[in-house]
Design an enzyme around this catalytic site. Sequence first.
Site, mmCIF file in Angstrom:
data_model
loop_
_atom_site.group_PDB
_atom_site.id
_atom_site.type_symbol
_atom_site.label_atom_id
_atom_site.label_comp_id
_atom_site.label_asym_id
_atom_site.label_seq_id
_atom_site.Cartn_x
_atom_site.Cartn_y
_atom_site.Cartn_z
ATOM 1 N N LYS A 81 0.865 -1.182 0.000
ATOM 2 C CA LYS A 81 0.000 0.000 0.000
ATOM 3 C C LYS A 81 0.901 1.230 0.000
ATOM 4 C CE LYS A 81 -3.860 1.963 2.688
ATOM 5 N NZ LYS A 81 -4.750 1.752 3.866
ATOM 6 N N SER A 156 -9.688 1.791 2.857
ATOM 7 C CA SER A 156 -8.820 2.542 2.003
ATOM 8 C C SER A 156 -7.777 1.704 1.265
ATOM 9 C CB SER A 156 -8.097 3.610 2.823
ATOM 10 O OG SER A 156 -7.259 2.988 3.795
ATOM 11 N N SER A 180 -9.948 -0.585 7.094
ATOM 12 C CA SER A 180 -9.395 -0.469 5.741
ATOM 13 C C SER A 180 -8.657 -1.673 5.184
ATOM 14 C CB SER A 180 -8.456 0.729 5.668
ATOM 15 O OG SER A 180 -9.211 1.893 5.496
HETATM 16 N N1 GLN Z 1 -13.189 4.088 6.376
HETATM 17 C C1 GLN Z 1 -12.622 4.542 7.607
HETATM 18 C C2 GLN Z 1 -12.226 5.988 7.475
HETATM 19 O O1 GLN Z 1 -12.540 6.561 6.510
HETATM 20 C C3 GLN Z 1 -11.446 3.691 7.973
HETATM 21 C C4 GLN Z 1 -10.252 3.991 7.175
HETATM 22 C C5 GLN Z 1 -9.067 3.152 7.556
HETATM 23 O O2 GLN Z 1 -9.202 2.104 8.188
HETATM 24 N N2 GLN Z 1 -7.893 3.634 7.179
HETATM 25 O O3 GLN Z 1 -11.622 6.565 8.318
#
Ligand code: GLN
Length: 489
Positions: A81, A156, A180
């Site tokens: 990532k 994400s 994410s």
């Molecule tokens: N979807 C969640 C957010 O927008 C979690 C994102 C994540 O785990 N990085 O913060």
Amino acid sequence: MSSNDLHTQGLTQLARGLENGGFTAVELVTALLDRVEAHDTELNAFITVTADTALQAAERADAERNKGETGVLNGLPLVHKDIFCTRGVLTTCGSRMLENFVSPYDATVVERLAGAGAVMLGKTNMDEFAMGSSNETSYFGPVKNPWDLTCSPGGSSGGSAASVAARIAPAATGTDTGGSIRQPAALTGTTGLKPTYGRVSRYGMIAFASSLDQAGVITRSAEDAALLLGVMAGFDVRDSTSIDHPVPDYLAGLGESLQGLRVGIVRQHFDAGLDAATGNAVRDALAVLEAQGASLTEVDLPNLDLSVPTYYVVAPAECSSNLSRFDGIRFGHRAGNPEDLLDMYCRSRGEGFGAEVKRRILTGTYVLSAGYYDAYYLKAQQVRQLIADDFREAFADVDVIAGPTAPAPAFRLGDKTDDPITMYLNDIYTIGANLAGLPGISIPCGFASELPVGLHLVGPHFGEEQLLRTAHQYQLQTDWHTRCPEGYA
Ligand code: GLN
């Protein structure tokens, strides 16, 4: 095995193939780079492809193998990532702010995996600074879900999930602050593991919300996740929140049966917010665990309903502080021709960050401001403690807690972009584990509207062995994790 079907294999199978000389690391890496070429235009899963260095690393891996000096991941390809710093390679975090940032050092996760012989194919697309559940906040454009190109792969870590689902890479790293790793794994039919907070070093992982962020993996199977976690996990002097706790042999325990396993079910997870077909797939999965000797009992997590609002105070608060370093001077994009210093700060941040990141910074600054700190931030910290206590009490009676990973299968790109609250609710089942620092895994357990559904398992602190064993035993009985989206076989 011919080089035409190397992409169909998971990590552990590939490791065996390399070991017994069926193919070389160079052949394997070449085959996968060809797949990047063939499929990434439609998927947009990569921000950077590191073809040249990947081939060089593969040559080194083959040479080492010939000398008999092999690390456990020798010659095995993976993708990172783009939140992990990689020395000499662009590291954007999905943001215009870091569009030109070439990291001078490797994250611990990157260093450990490379040290064991893994070969990086490239850096994957992601929501900007990991803020999002759909990959649509990326400065580099959304990633497409290989199961349906009109749908989001989740976020994400969407680029990581899509590249594993599309058989471009056998494994990927990801990060999970509120879901994410697990939510994109669910939406793409892959296996996603978020370890216990502190199990894996955060050094060199660009910070979003430091008390919630944790590095993990997206793979084809729990067995492959176990292989990688064994290499990534462990204390790191450079991360003061990494925990000095022995790293077990995660592969060794996978074979034990589920006889006597106590599985807790949370009633609220099956209420009206859950898509019916998704609920059915998850219930069928629970029945499989039961047939393998597990007992199912209901557990109560009375404060869990507060997890999304709590998260959306704590995470923005921490991100507003973490992202203050991106000011065009210390780090990040610098606006051209400023009138004065203030103009430079304002325009650098205004131009460098996208709308969602700005929304979070504004929220975070607000909840931390003098007049509102007690009402929002302090209150959220107290509720966070209550949620952690609920889990602790539940784990007195059960070994794992099981339920759906996401409330519905993959949604269409664009469907939720105008409504942040609906987007935030996609993580309703995963956020609790982050607030409590617990490990969680999502594994494929069926389909709803022809799109993959994930089963979510949460364990007590350092319960990764139990989670991986449960997931592996389930995967021995089912073949959902082997299904491949059409056009990517
Ligand atoms: N979807 C969640 C957010 O927008 C979690 C994102 C994540 O785990 N990085 O913060």
